[in-house]
Design an enzyme around this catalytic site. Sequence first.
Site, PDB file in Angstrom:
ATOM      1  N   SER A 152       0.687  -1.313  -0.296  1.00 43.28           N
ATOM      2  CA  SER A 152       0.003   0.367  -0.119  1.00 43.28           C
ATOM      3  C   SER A 152       0.708   1.685  -0.404  1.00 43.28           C
ATOM      4  CB  SER A 152      -1.090  -0.464   1.177  1.00 43.28           C
ATOM      5  OG  SER A 152      -1.496   1.418   1.523  1.00 43.28           O
ATOM      6  N   TYR A 166      -1.455  -0.941  10.325  1.00 46.01           N
ATOM      7  CA  TYR A 166      -1.677  -2.118   8.497  1.00 46.01           C
ATOM      8  C   TYR A 166      -0.111  -1.247   7.720  1.00 46.01           C
ATOM      9  CZ  TYR A 166      -3.685  -1.634   3.681  1.00 46.01           C
ATOM     10  OH  TYR A 166      -3.734  -1.457   3.053  1.00 46.01           O
TER      11      TYR A 166
HETATM   12  N1  LIG Z   1      -8.790  -0.643  -0.936  1.00 46.28           N
HETATM   13  C1  LIG Z   1      -7.814  -0.135  -0.706  1.00 46.28           C
HETATM   14  O1  LIG Z   1      -7.991   1.252  -1.263  1.00 46.28           O
HETATM   15  C2  LIG Z   1      -6.478  -0.378  -0.937  1.00 46.28           C
HETATM   16  C3  LIG Z   1      -5.537   0.653  -1.323  1.00 46.28           C
HETATM   17  C4  LIG Z   1      -4.731   0.156  -0.517  1.00 46.28           C
HETATM   18  C5  LIG Z   1      -4.143  -0.981  -0.519  1.00 46.28           C
HETATM   19  N2  LIG Z   1      -5.181  -1.869  -0.931  1.00 46.28           N
HETATM   20  C6  LIG Z   1      -4.432  -3.131  -0.518  1.00 46.28           C
HETATM   21  O2  LIG Z   1      -5.083  -4.116  -1.290  1.00 46.28           O
HETATM   22  C7  LIG Z   1      -4.887  -5.716  -1.360  1.00 46.28           C
HETATM   23  C8  LIG Z   1      -6.302  -5.985  -1.417  1.00 46.28           C
HETATM   24  O3  LIG Z   1      -6.887  -4.789  -0.526  1.00 46.28           O
HETATM   25  P1  LIG Z   1      -9.252  -5.539  -1.441  1.00 46.28           P
HETATM   26  O4  LIG Z   1      -9.711  -3.491  -0.855  1.00 46.28           O
HETATM   27  O5  LIG Z   1      -9.441  -5.112  -3.010  1.00 46.28           O
HETATM   28  O6  LIG Z   1      -9.408  -6.213   0.324  1.00 46.28           O
HETATM   29  P2  LIG Z   1     -10.635  -6.288  -0.205  1.00 46.28           P
HETATM   30  O7  LIG Z   1     -12.119  -6.371  -0.761  1.00 46.28           O
HETATM   31  O8  LIG Z   1     -11.191  -6.110   1.610  1.00 46.28           O
HETATM   32  O9  LIG Z   1     -11.167  -8.527  -0.023  1.00 46.28           O
HETATM   33  C9  LIG Z   1      -9.602  -8.650   0.714  1.00 46.28           C
HETATM   34  C10 LIG Z   1      -9.877 -10.358   0.068  1.00 46.28           C
HETATM   35  O10 LIG Z   1      -8.950 -11.279   1.486  1.00 46.28           O
HETATM   36  C11 LIG Z   1     -10.041 -11.907   1.389  1.00 46.28           C
HETATM   37  N3  LIG Z   1      -9.531 -12.387   3.486  1.00 46.28           N
HETATM   38  C12 LIG Z   1      -9.719 -11.449   4.561  1.00 46.28           C
HETATM   39  N4  LIG Z   1      -8.992 -11.936   5.541  1.00 46.28           N
HETATM   40  C13 LIG Z   1      -8.632 -12.844   5.513  1.00 46.28           C
HETATM   41  C14 LIG Z   1      -8.336 -13.818   5.939  1.00 46.28           C
HETATM   42  N5  LIG Z   1      -7.653 -13.603   7.411  1.00 46.28           N
HETATM   43  N6  LIG Z   1      -7.515 -15.072   5.383  1.00 46.28           N
HETATM   44  C15 LIG Z   1      -8.131 -15.644   4.172  1.00 46.28           C
HETATM   45  N7  LIG Z   1      -8.502 -14.422   3.502  1.00 46.28           N
HETATM   46  C16 LIG Z   1      -9.384 -13.125   3.786  1.00 46.28           C
HETATM   47  C17 LIG Z   1     -11.556 -11.829   1.387  1.00 46.28           C
HETATM   48  O11 LIG Z   1     -12.307 -13.012   1.809  1.00 46.28           O
HETATM   49  P3  LIG Z   1     -12.953 -13.015   3.079  1.00 46.28           P
HETATM   50  O12 LIG Z   1     -13.207 -11.969   4.434  1.00 46.28           O
HETATM   51  O13 LIG Z   1     -14.340 -14.079   2.855  1.00 46.28           O
HETATM   52  O14 LIG Z   1     -11.932 -13.882   3.879  1.00 46.28           O
HETATM   53  C18 LIG Z   1     -11.220 -11.299   0.504  1.00 46.28           C
HETATM   54  O15 LIG Z   1     -11.197 -12.205  -0.517  1.00 46.28           O
HETATM   55  C19 LIG Z   1      -4.731  -5.468  -0.063  1.00 46.28           C
HETATM   56  O16 LIG Z   1      -3.646  -6.073   0.413  1.00 46.28           O
HETATM   57  C20 LIG Z   1      -5.524  -4.335   0.906  1.00 46.28           C
HETATM   58  O17 LIG Z   1      -4.407  -3.928   1.982  1.00 46.28           O
HETATM   59  C21 LIG Z   1      -5.843  -1.452  -0.715  1.00 46.28           C
END
Ligand SMILES: NC(=O)c1ccc[n+]([C@@H]2O[C@H](COP(=O)([O-])OP(=O)(O)OC[C@H]3O[C@@H](n4cnc5c(N)ncnc54)[C@H](OP(=O)(O)O)[C@@H]3O)[C@@H](O)[C@H]2O)c1
Length: 275
Positions: A152, A166
């Site tokens: 991130s 985080y």
């Molecule tokens: N969204 C943003 O603005 C943003 C910004 C910067 C970086 N990122 C990074 O980008 C990546 C993707 O983010 P996103 O927002 O697309 O994610 P998201 O929509 O929150 O989805 C997270 C995924 O991870 C799974 N997950 C969560 N906890 C888990 C666990 N304990 N064990 C196994 N699987 C688990 C969730 O499914 P379940 O809950 O069913 O397990 C889901 O499939 C992450 O690394 C995040 O830190 C995101």
Amino acid sequence: MGAMHTTDDASPPPVTISDRLDGRRALVTGAGRGTGAAVAARLREAGAIVLGTARTAPPVLPDRHDFVVADLTSPDGVARVAEQAAERLGGLDILVNTLGGSRSPSGGFAALTDEHWAHELDLNLLAAVRLDRALVPGMVGAGRGAVVHVASIQRRQPLHAATLGYAAAKAALTTYSKGLANEVGPYGVRVNVVSPGFIRSSGADGLVERLSTGQGITREEALGQVMDSLGGIPLGRPSEPAEVAELVAFLVGDRSAAITGAEHTIDGGTVPTVG
Ligand SMILES: NC(=O)c1ccc[n+]([C@@H]2O[C@H](COP(=O)([O-])OP(=O)(O)OC[C@H]3O[C@@H](n4cnc5c(N)ncnc54)[C@H](OP(=O)(O)O)[C@@H]3O)[C@@H](O)[C@H]2O)c1
């Protein structure tokens, strides 16, 4: 996207580097929804055989897409996924750790307990470390492989209100990735980091929804509030999960064969400084 052609001054026949991933075996974590689901779909579209994982499987799985349900914050969950990857795919060419997130409370550094810190580190750092330890040796043995860790921009621009643990965990993930890239590069395995800014994922949608209902403001206003908290986004919008997936697909394919140990920011210009 088409193939890329390169030539040199001696004009040998053009080299064609394909963006296809036909037959490559890929494991994608966090693949149930959001960015991970987009990455899984993009790799599959390029011809890869994809095994996705999360705690909840998507309701419908397309062809050439397999799924294992596991909690990756525990060593047992990681062991189960590694075992299934070996059993179902018989080895791995591509490993994309998209998993990550934060569930700490707001209130700054003093509000974070040991339990909050342990969870942030398990989810954002140790899941990738443990999976790599189980699966990267196979890539080293095969003499090829591509690993992507999703971090991130918060590793450089930490927000202290609710996501300090985080941000620190993502910083550790980025530094760890560089050391891993140096170690396994000589064996043909590449390791890269993708550092997104705000992505319009299911996780981010949830945050916008919570802000909107919590403060009695519209979703548009709530979205603007999140963008303001980042200091604004020069492109004026969050990235789409499919746009992040496109970058990942490039980094695991042959067009990026000379790129390793690097961090690739995709944030619409959010980070205001160089480096
Ligand atoms: N969204 C943003 O603005 C943003 C910004 C910067 C970086 N990122 C990074 O980008 C990546 C993707 O983010 P996103 O927002 O697309 O994610 P998201 O929509 O929150 O989805 C997270 C995924 O991870 C799974 N997950 C969560 N906890 C888990 C666990 N304990 N064990 C196994 N699987 C688990 C969730 O499914 P379940 O809950 O069913 O397990 C889901 O499939 C992450 O690394 C995040 O830190 C995101």
